[in-house]
Design a protein around this motif. Structure first.
Motif, mmCIF file in Angstrom:
data_model
loop_
_atom_site.group_PDB
_atom_site.id
_atom_site.type_symbol
_atom_site.label_atom_id
_atom_site.label_comp_id
_atom_site.label_asym_id
_atom_site.label_seq_id
_atom_site.Cartn_x
_atom_site.Cartn_y
_atom_site.Cartn_z
ATOM 1 N N GLY A 9 -151.116 -88.848 -39.565
ATOM 2 C CA GLY A 9 -149.954 -89.352 -40.060
ATOM 3 C C GLY A 9 -149.743 -90.733 -40.856
ATOM 4 O O GLY A 9 -150.853 -91.211 -40.765
ATOM 5 N N GLY A 10 -148.969 -91.016 -41.702
ATOM 6 C CA GLY A 10 -148.914 -92.252 -42.027
ATOM 7 C C GLY A 10 -147.804 -92.341 -43.278
ATOM 8 O O GLY A 10 -146.928 -91.323 -43.425
ATOM 9 N N LEU A 11 -148.023 -93.270 -44.069
ATOM 10 C CA LEU A 11 -147.034 -93.670 -45.284
ATOM 11 C C LEU A 11 -147.620 -93.229 -46.409
ATOM 12 O O LEU A 11 -148.616 -93.919 -46.737
ATOM 13 C CB LEU A 11 -146.479 -95.050 -45.122
ATOM 14 C CG LEU A 11 -145.531 -95.522 -46.433
ATOM 15 C CD1 LEU A 11 -144.336 -94.988 -46.189
ATOM 16 C CD2 LEU A 11 -145.351 -96.982 -46.015
ATOM 17 N N VAL A 12 -146.996 -92.393 -47.381
ATOM 18 C CA VAL A 12 -147.493 -91.933 -48.529
ATOM 19 C C VAL A 12 -146.135 -91.818 -49.573
ATOM 20 O O VAL A 12 -144.818 -92.153 -48.932
ATOM 21 C CB VAL A 12 -148.071 -90.599 -48.468
ATOM 22 C CG1 VAL A 12 -149.265 -90.594 -47.500
ATOM 23 C CG2 VAL A 12 -146.963 -89.410 -47.920
ATOM 24 N N GLN A 13 -146.571 -91.645 -50.788
ATOM 25 C CA GLN A 13 -145.609 -91.477 -51.806
ATOM 26 C C GLN A 13 -145.383 -90.159 -52.018
ATOM 27 O O GLN A 13 -146.336 -89.277 -51.873
ATOM 28 C CB GLN A 13 -145.881 -92.235 -52.987
ATOM 29 C CG GLN A 13 -146.233 -93.928 -52.665
ATOM 30 C CD GLN A 13 -146.499 -94.554 -54.205
ATOM 31 O OE1 GLN A 13 -147.202 -93.947 -55.108
ATOM 32 N NE2 GLN A 13 -146.034 -95.686 -54.226
ATOM 33 N N THR A 14 -144.337 -89.818 -52.847
ATOM 34 C CA THR A 14 -143.896 -88.555 -53.433
ATOM 35 C C THR A 14 -145.113 -87.876 -54.101
ATOM 36 O O THR A 14 -145.563 -88.752 -55.096
ATOM 37 C CB THR A 14 -142.237 -88.492 -54.128
ATOM 38 O OG1 THR A 14 -141.448 -88.951 -53.080
ATOM 39 C CG2 THR A 14 -142.135 -87.276 -54.623
ATOM 40 N N GLY A 15 -145.266 -86.818 -53.817
ATOM 41 C CA GLY A 15 -146.362 -86.123 -54.623
ATOM 42 C C GLY A 15 -147.987 -86.377 -53.734
ATOM 43 O O GLY A 15 -148.677 -85.525 -54.232
ATOM 44 N N LEU A 20 -152.879 -83.438 -41.262
ATOM 45 C CA LEU A 20 -152.666 -83.465 -39.896
ATOM 46 C C LEU A 20 -153.641 -83.052 -39.079
ATOM 47 O O LEU A 20 -153.896 -81.823 -39.343
ATOM 48 C CB LEU A 20 -151.173 -83.178 -39.421
ATOM 49 C CG LEU A 20 -150.091 -84.060 -40.365
ATOM 50 C CD1 LEU A 20 -148.797 -83.678 -39.556
ATOM 51 C CD2 LEU A 20 -150.224 -85.374 -40.299
ATOM 52 N N SER A 21 -154.257 -83.619 -38.044
ATOM 53 C CA SER A 21 -155.072 -82.865 -37.183
ATOM 54 C C SER A 21 -154.358 -82.639 -35.836
ATOM 55 O O SER A 21 -153.748 -83.494 -35.359
ATOM 56 C CB SER A 21 -156.395 -83.725 -37.087
ATOM 57 O OG SER A 21 -157.184 -83.443 -38.305
ATOM 58 N N CYS A 22 -154.724 -81.639 -35.063
ATOM 59 C CA CYS A 22 -154.555 -81.453 -33.536
ATOM 60 C C CYS A 22 -155.539 -81.272 -32.859
ATOM 61 O O CYS A 22 -156.053 -80.309 -32.995
ATOM 62 C CB CYS A 22 -153.401 -80.355 -33.486
ATOM 63 S SG CYS A 22 -152.956 -79.876 -31.821
ATOM 64 N N ALA A 23 -155.855 -82.158 -31.898
ATOM 65 C CA ALA A 23 -157.250 -81.901 -31.236
ATOM 66 C C ALA A 23 -156.729 -81.553 -29.670
ATOM 67 O O ALA A 23 -156.053 -82.120 -29.168
ATOM 68 C CB ALA A 23 -157.845 -83.548 -31.015
ATOM 69 N N ALA A 24 -157.367 -80.494 -29.404
ATOM 70 C CA ALA A 24 -157.036 -79.856 -27.937
ATOM 71 C C ALA A 24 -158.287 -80.170 -27.028
ATOM 72 O O ALA A 24 -159.598 -80.118 -27.530
ATOM 73 C CB ALA A 24 -156.940 -78.454 -28.268
ATOM 74 N N SER A 25 -157.686 -80.298 -25.797
ATOM 75 C CA SER A 25 -158.838 -80.379 -24.574
ATOM 76 C C SER A 25 -158.272 -79.455 -23.613
ATOM 77 O O SER A 25 -157.148 -78.943 -23.760
ATOM 78 C CB SER A 25 -158.651 -81.803 -24.116
ATOM 79 O OG SER A 25 -157.577 -82.121 -23.620
ATOM 80 N N THR A 118 -147.032 -87.281 -34.468
ATOM 81 C CA THR A 118 -147.547 -88.169 -35.424
ATOM 82 C C THR A 118 -146.398 -88.402 -36.586
ATOM 83 O O THR A 118 -146.091 -87.554 -37.066
ATOM 84 C CB THR A 118 -149.039 -87.898 -35.988
ATOM 85 O OG1 THR A 118 -149.488 -88.878 -36.924
ATOM 86 C CG2 THR A 118 -148.847 -86.616 -36.740
ATOM 87 N N GLN A 119 -146.222 -89.671 -36.965
ATOM 88 C CA GLN A 119 -145.028 -89.938 -37.877
ATOM 89 C C GLN A 119 -145.801 -89.700 -39.224
ATOM 90 O O GLN A 119 -146.887 -90.255 -39.744
ATOM 91 C CB GLN A 119 -144.567 -91.345 -37.843
ATOM 92 C CG GLN A 119 -143.359 -91.749 -38.670
ATOM 93 C CD GLN A 119 -142.165 -90.824 -38.603
ATOM 94 O OE1 GLN A 119 -141.928 -90.562 -37.374
ATOM 95 N NE2 GLN A 119 -141.438 -90.496 -39.613
#
Length: 124
Positions: A9-15, A20-25, A118-119
């Motif tokens: 996740g993170g801060l991005v601009q339009t467009g 995103l990743s989802c790690a499993a154990s 995740t934001q």
């Protein structure tokens, strides 16, 4: 038992795009469908996308269809959500979930395991 940890996740601009990743154990990850949900402040958690255990079937919310792509790598025990053409309305905490596939896949109650989220913030 499956533990899930989201990242990317993170801060991005339009467009812009984000992955995103989802790690499993734990065992049996490849036996479960993997889904992504999101929740914006003051709103209910909503379904985004799901992929069945083989990766052969995917389903998307209408709001993200054509912009988001869900995928998985069972050997690496990872799920992914590629998000393109992001909009401010996509701003939310994104959660990975896993569970046996159900026709109720759009309901959060259909999933047994959840990550912490995740934001994603999209500025205009």
């Amino acid at each position: 038992q499956v533990q899930l940890v989201e990242s990317g996740g993170g801060l991005v601009q339009t467009g812009d795009s984000l992955r995103l990743s989802c790690a499993a154990s734990g065992r049996f990850f490849s036996s479960y469908a993997v889904s992504w949900f999101r929740q914006a402040p003051g709103k209910e958690r909503e379904f985004v996308a799901v992929i069945r255990r083989s990766g052969g079937e995917t389903y998307y919310a209408d709001s993200v269809k054509g912009r988001f792509t869900i995928s998985r790598d069972n050997d690496r025990k990872k799920g992914y959500l590629q998000m393109d053409s992001l909009k401010p309305d996509d701003t939310a905490a994104y959660f990975c979930a896993a569970g046996a596939f159900s026709r109720r896949y759009m309901s959060s109650s259909a999933y047994d395991y959840w990550g912490q989220g995740t934001q994603v913030t999209v500025s205009s």
